[in-house]
Write a protein that holds these residues in place. Structure first.
Motif, short mmCIF file in Angstrom:
data_model
loop_
_atom_site.label_atom_id
_atom_site.label_comp_id
_atom_site.label_asym_id
_atom_site.label_seq_id
_atom_site.Cartn_x
_atom_site.Cartn_y
_atom_site.Cartn_z
N ARG A 7 0.84 -1.21 0.00
CA ARG A 7 0.00 0.00 0.00
C ARG A 7 0.87 1.25 0.00
NH1 ARG A 7 -4.69 -1.77 -1.76
NH2 ARG A 7 -5.70 -3.27 -0.40
N VAL A 8 0.31 2.32 -0.58
CA VAL A 8 1.01 3.61 -0.59
C VAL A 8 0.14 4.64 0.14
CG1 VAL A 8 1.96 5.45 -2.03
CG2 VAL A 8 2.08 3.07 -2.81
N ALA A 9 0.77 5.38 1.04
CA ALA A 9 0.03 6.38 1.84
C ALA A 9 0.65 7.76 1.68
CB ALA A 9 0.06 5.97 3.31
N PHE A 81 6.16 5.74 -5.94
CA PHE A 81 5.74 4.49 -5.28
C PHE A 81 4.74 3.67 -6.10
CE2 PHE A 81 6.83 6.81 -1.10
CZ PHE A 81 8.10 6.25 -1.06
N GLY A 82 4.35 4.17 -7.26
CA GLY A 82 3.53 3.37 -8.18
C GLY A 82 2.04 3.33 -7.88
N GLY A 83 1.52 4.33 -7.15
CA GLY A 83 0.07 4.36 -6.90
C GLY A 83 -0.23 5.09 -5.62
N LEU A 84 -1.47 4.99 -5.19
CA LEU A 84 -1.89 5.63 -3.94
C LEU A 84 -3.11 4.89 -3.39
CD1 LEU A 84 -1.44 8.01 -1.99
CD2 LEU A 84 -2.96 9.38 -3.39
N GLN A 126 -8.10 11.79 -5.03
CA GLN A 126 -9.24 10.90 -5.31
C GLN A 126 -9.22 10.30 -6.72
OE1 GLN A 126 -12.17 11.68 -7.36
NE2 GLN A 126 -11.08 13.50 -8.07
N ARG A 127 -8.67 11.05 -7.68
CA ARG A 127 -8.71 10.49 -9.04
C ARG A 127 -7.82 9.25 -9.15
NH1 ARG A 127 -4.30 12.70 -12.16
NH2 ARG A 127 -3.58 14.45 -10.93
N HIS A 128 -6.74 9.19 -8.35
CA HIS A 128 -5.89 7.99 -8.34
C HIS A 128 -6.60 6.84 -7.64
CE1 HIS A 128 -2.51 10.29 -9.89
NE2 HIS A 128 -2.82 11.24 -9.00
N LEU A 129 -7.33 7.17 -6.58
CA LEU A 129 -8.06 6.14 -5.82
C LEU A 129 -9.22 5.60 -6.66
CD1 LEU A 129 -8.24 7.88 -2.30
CD2 LEU A 129 -6.40 6.48 -3.22
#
Ligand code: NAP
Length: 252
Positions: A7-9, A81-84, A126-129
């Motif tokens: 996970r990425v935070a 980190f490749g995402g969120l 939010q758009r990444h989530l």
């Protein structure tokens, strides 16, 4: 396997205090953490402390009230980190004063950091989530949302965070994203030390006096909030959304 492996935070205001505690907790359970703070050196120091313990983190200097800076910080974390997956809106300030003495600048600044900042980081994230159909957003409110002498600006902002949380939960729920708030009571940090000095007390004295009126007879620590944030951030909390949990040692 640790709870946040893979996970990425992003945690705002994580150069010190509660935010640093949250970043450290999420990293200790496997998350790669983007540590955001107005103070770039403090953000980097928190990230370095995490890295030294074997965790994954990067420190970024960013003002949460500036749209471009927030957008850039989110993009930096996502590309590194490749995402969120997890967003913690924790950055905060106080500019306490009685209402009749409070300046318009201090009112606006406190609302900007807590409310505009939470809005901007949530919007950028939010758009990444939504893309991944998964997300956990946790916002820091406060017991002061119920009203606190000398904090008309801060109380208004923290009550606003509760409304924002409830609304974002409604809008983002269909995309697998939960949004919750934590409302801490007295947590010993630089923020409470500043409050102590404002009322002419030594911070240690102030903590001891506060502990007397708290049912569990102690003040809180950043770790107390980090534990609750980690629950909201976990996969198993997926049916909990739009909530505000008061974490204050049992005060009414
Ligand atoms: P803190 O020790 O003062 O830390 C707040 C952090 O936010 C600082 O590192 C600060 O950076 C950063 N920050 C301030 N403005 C920012 C901005 N515009 N952009 C990015 N970062 C910014 O406070 P804390 O006690 O850990 O509080 C953390 C959160 O919990 C806040 O939202 C606070 O309102 C909430 N809370 C705290 C308590 C408590 O008892 N401590 C109780 C209820 C709620 P600088 O140092 O560079 O300004």
């Amino acid at each position: 396997m640790a709870r946040f492996d893979g996970r990425v935070a992003i945690v705002s205001g994580a150069g010190q205090g509660i935010g640093a505690g949250i970043a450290e907790r999420l990293a200790s359970e496997g998350a790669a953490v983007g540590v955001l703070d107005l103070n770039a050196a403090a953000a980097k120091a928190t990230a370095e402390a995490i890295t030294l313990k074997g965790g994954k983190a990067m420190g970024i200097g960013a003002d949460v009230t500036e749209e471009d800076a927030v957008e850039a910080a989110v993009n930096q974390v996502v590309s590194e980190f490749g995402g969120l997956d997890i967003v913690v809106n924790n950055a905060g300030i106080t500019r306490d004063n009685m209402l009749f003495k409070m300046s318009v600048e201090d009112f606006d600044l406190v609302l900007a950091v807590h409310l505009r900042g939470t809005f901007l980081l949530t919007k950028a994230a939010q758009r990444h989530l939504v893309e991944r159909k998964y997300g956990r957003i946790i916002n820091l409110s406060s017991r002061s949302a119920l009203g606190n002498r000398g904090q008309a600006n801060y109380a208004a902002a923290k009550a606003g965070v509760i409304g924002f949380t409830a609304t974002a939960a409604l809008e983002l729920g269909p995309f697998g994203i939960t949004v919750n708030a934590v409302a801490p009571g007295y947590i010993a940090t630089d923020m409470t030390a500043a409050t102590a000095r404002r009322v002419g007390m030594d911070p240690e004295e102030h903590k001891a006096a506060a502990a007397q009126s708290i049912p569990v007879r102690r003040v809180g620590l950043p770790e107390d909030i980090a534990a609750v944030v980690a629950f909201f951030a976990s996969e198993e909390a997926g049916y909990v959304s739009g909530q505000t949990l008061h974490v204050n040692g049992g005060q009414r």
